[in-house]
Design an enzyme around this catalytic site. Structure first.
Site, mmCIF file in Angstrom:
data_model
loop_
_atom_site.group_PDB
_atom_site.id
_atom_site.type_symbol
_atom_site.label_atom_id
_atom_site.label_comp_id
_atom_site.label_asym_id
_atom_site.label_seq_id
_atom_site.Cartn_x
_atom_site.Cartn_y
_atom_site.Cartn_z
ATOM 1 C CG HIS A 181 -2.073 -0.645 1.307
ATOM 2 N ND1 HIS A 181 -2.541 -1.234 2.474
ATOM 3 C CD2 HIS A 181 -2.920 -0.985 0.362
ATOM 4 C CE1 HIS A 181 -3.679 -1.695 2.184
ATOM 5 N NE2 HIS A 181 -4.008 -1.661 0.926
ATOM 6 C CB CYS A 209 -2.947 0.420 8.722
ATOM 7 S SG CYS A 209 -1.679 0.275 7.520
HETATM 8 N N1 ARG Z 1 -3.802 -7.163 6.611
HETATM 9 C C1 ARG Z 1 -4.175 -6.083 6.156
HETATM 10 C C2 ARG Z 1 -4.215 -6.244 4.389
HETATM 11 O O1 ARG Z 1 -3.234 -6.805 4.088
HETATM 12 C C3 ARG Z 1 -3.215 -4.948 6.355
HETATM 13 C C4 ARG Z 1 -3.672 -3.542 5.860
HETATM 14 C C5 ARG Z 1 -2.911 -2.618 6.250
HETATM 15 N N2 ARG Z 1 -3.638 -1.244 5.800
HETATM 16 C C6 ARG Z 1 -3.113 -0.305 5.483
HETATM 17 N N3 ARG Z 1 -3.245 1.051 5.209
HETATM 18 N N4 ARG Z 1 -1.667 -0.302 4.714
HETATM 19 O O2 ARG Z 1 -5.050 -5.426 3.626
#
Ligand code: ARG
Length: 270
Positions: A168, A262
């Site tokens: 991300h 996150c």
């Molecule tokens: N386990 C989640 C996923 O892979 C983690 C998300 C983390 N969020 C972020 N904004 N980077 O989607």
């Protein structure tokens, strides 16, 4: 250089049902034990810190069976009170969108729409002043960038992520204020690196070590920057640039590949 904090409005989701039951990013290992009590305590600390800093924090009720829901940043993007609710890439998280749609509708937001194209909210869309920096490569579909340009009516700058550990945009780049960012260049394609260099010649650059402890998954109010405490290099760099870094320990949430940013969705009013 002195920095000024502005009061923010955040949405968070308590990690009541937090767990690592599946693996949709390289950080997630379902065989490793997780401790929900500890996740809750670490999250409470972050929540209370925001309140102590003078920010307003709203809460969305977690839903059983959606263990990644604590990562509120992924639920939507909110600019000028307009809400584009996320469409998740993985079916394991698809159910989260409805909870966000309902919450925004129930809380008086008039322009609420679920995105047509896959985008994972502020995981990949980072608002930087009058524009949006938009990640793609692993989750958000590049077509989604056009959709958000039209929906929000502001420039959307596409950036391509190339390292699966930084899946991300908010794992590789943090917006510190309208003109300042910090990022890890190696997480981006060569073209995107050039774009970032051009746009932010004075950016704070993260080392591989700081990026790997999720140091870029940070939340700034213009002065205070909350980031994982293990990112000691970035902490020193932020201080040199006049920011006030605040170290957080969210080790449990890191097992799911998430940290400070996150867990935090910013609600930007009109
Ligand atoms: N386990 C989640 C996923 O892979 C983690 C998300 C983390 N969020 C972020 N904004 N980077 O989607």
């Amino acid at each position: 250089m002195s920095r000024t904090a502005t009061q923010r409005h955040y949405l968070m989701v308590r990690p009541t049902y937090f767990d690592v039951e599946y693996s949709i990013n390289p950080w997630m290992d379902p065989k490793k034990p997780t401790y929900t009590e500890l996740a809750l305590a670490q999250w409470e600390w972050l929540h209370d810190l925001y309140v102590d800093l003078g920010h307003r924090v709203d809460l969305l009720e977690p839903v059983p069976g959606l263990p990644d829901m604590v990562f509120a940043a992924n639920g939507a993007t909110v600019v000028n009170g307009q809400v584009l609710v996320a469409r998740f890439h993985h079916m394991q998280r698809a159910g989260e969108s409805d909870a966000y749609l309902e919450w925004f509708r129930a809380n008086g937001y008039r322009y609420v729409r679920q995105a047509q194209w896959v985008n994972e909210g502020e995981g990949d869309y980072l608002v930087a002043g009058k524009k949006i920096l938009a990640g793609t490569g692993f989750r958000t579909n590049p077509e989604a960038h056009n959709e958000s340009r039209e929906f929000f009516g502001c420039p959307v700058i596409g950036l391509t992520l190339i390292d699966p550990r930084y899946y991300h945009l908010d794992t590789a780049l943090a917006v510190l204020d309208d003109e300042t960012v910090m990022y890890y260049p190696e997480a981006f394609s060569e073209d995107s690196r050039l774009v970032l260099k051009e746009m932010y010649p004075d950016a704070i650059l993260a080392s591989e070590r700081d990026a790997a402890v999720f140091g870029l998954n940070a939340v700034s109010d213009g002065k205070h920057v909350v980031l994982p405490q293990a990112a000691t290099g970035l902490t020193a760099q932020l201080r040199e640039h006049g920011f006030e870094p605040i170290g957080a320990d969210l080790s449990e949430l890191l097992k799911a590949g998430g940290s400070v940013k996150c867990c935090t969705l910013e609600l930007r009013a009109g």
